[in-house]
Design an enzyme around this catalytic site. Structure first.
Site, PDB file in Angstrom:
ATOM      1  N   HIS A  82       7.371   5.636  -4.451  1.00 48.67           N
ATOM      2  CA  HIS A  82       7.262   5.995  -3.040  1.00 48.67           C
ATOM      3  C   HIS A  82       6.090   5.287  -2.374  1.00 48.67           C
ATOM      4  O   HIS A  82       5.183   4.773  -3.015  1.00 48.67           O
ATOM      5  CB  HIS A  82       7.153   7.518  -2.864  1.00 48.67           C
ATOM      6  N   CYS A  83       6.156   5.276  -1.047  1.00 47.36           N
ATOM      7  CA  CYS A  83       5.079   4.747  -0.205  1.00 47.36           C
ATOM      8  C   CYS A  83       4.998   5.653   1.016  1.00 47.36           C
ATOM      9  O   CYS A  83       5.324   6.830   0.940  1.00 47.36           O
ATOM     10  CB  CYS A  83       5.336   3.290   0.166  1.00 47.36           C
ATOM     11  N   ARG A  84       4.599   5.113   2.140  1.00 43.30           N
ATOM     12  CA  ARG A  84       4.484   5.930   3.353  1.00 43.30           C
ATOM     13  C   ARG A  84       5.858   6.281   3.912  1.00 43.30           C
ATOM     14  O   ARG A  84       6.134   7.420   4.240  1.00 43.30           O
ATOM     15  CB  ARG A  84       3.641   5.191   4.389  1.00 43.30           C
TER      16      ARG A  84
ATOM     17  N   GLY B 299       9.028   4.369   2.796  1.00 42.03           N
ATOM     18  CA  GLY B 299      10.136   3.920   1.948  1.00 42.03           C
ATOM     19  C   GLY B 299      10.329   2.416   1.914  1.00 42.03           C
ATOM     20  O   GLY B 299      11.102   1.916   1.100  1.00 42.03           O
TER      21      GLY B 299
ATOM     22  N   ILE C   8       6.302   9.481   1.873  1.00 39.48           N
ATOM     23  CA  ILE C   8       5.433  10.651   1.986  1.00 39.48           C
ATOM     24  C   ILE C   8       5.538  11.292   3.375  1.00 39.48           C
ATOM     25  O   ILE C   8       5.315  12.495   3.530  1.00 39.48           O
ATOM     26  CB  ILE C   8       3.975  10.290   1.616  1.00 39.48           C
TER      27      ILE C   8
END
Length: 105
Positions: free
Chosen positions: A61-63, A65, A91
């Protein structure tokens, strides 16, 4: 690319499922808000592929996607991973749908 929703991730966490959670954001982003995953920034993902399991489900995951999707594409192309799942919405979606206490930026 395989995806997983934030609700599916929460269900996996609640069940105590054995999986690896990788966060490909930058250290300052991780320090601000995180889901408890292992930090491997996108720029160093290929050099740290040995830290990413091939034997169990791995949620990346990241901020939002996008970076996690890039990381998954790179890992699948270079190392043949077949067990990687992109967290849809990142997130931000987790904060919106699961835990509003996680700050957004």
């Amino acid at each position: 690319m395989k995806e997983i929703t934030v609700q599916e991730l929460k269900d996996m966490q609640d069940r105590g499922e054995d999986f690896q959670l990788i966060d490909v954001r930058e250290p300052n982003e991780y320090d601000f808000a995180n889901l408890g995953g292992e930090l491997i920034p996108l720029g160093s993902v290929l050099q740290n592929a040995d830290k990413i399991s091939k034997d169990k489900k791995v949620v990346v995951h990241c901020r939002s996607g996008a970076r996690s999707g890039t990381a998954i594409q790179q890992l699948e192309k270079k190392f043949g991973y077949t067990n990687l799942y992109n967290l849809k919405g990142g997130i931000l979606a987790y904060s919106d749908q699961i835990d509003p206490d996680i700050p957004k930026y």
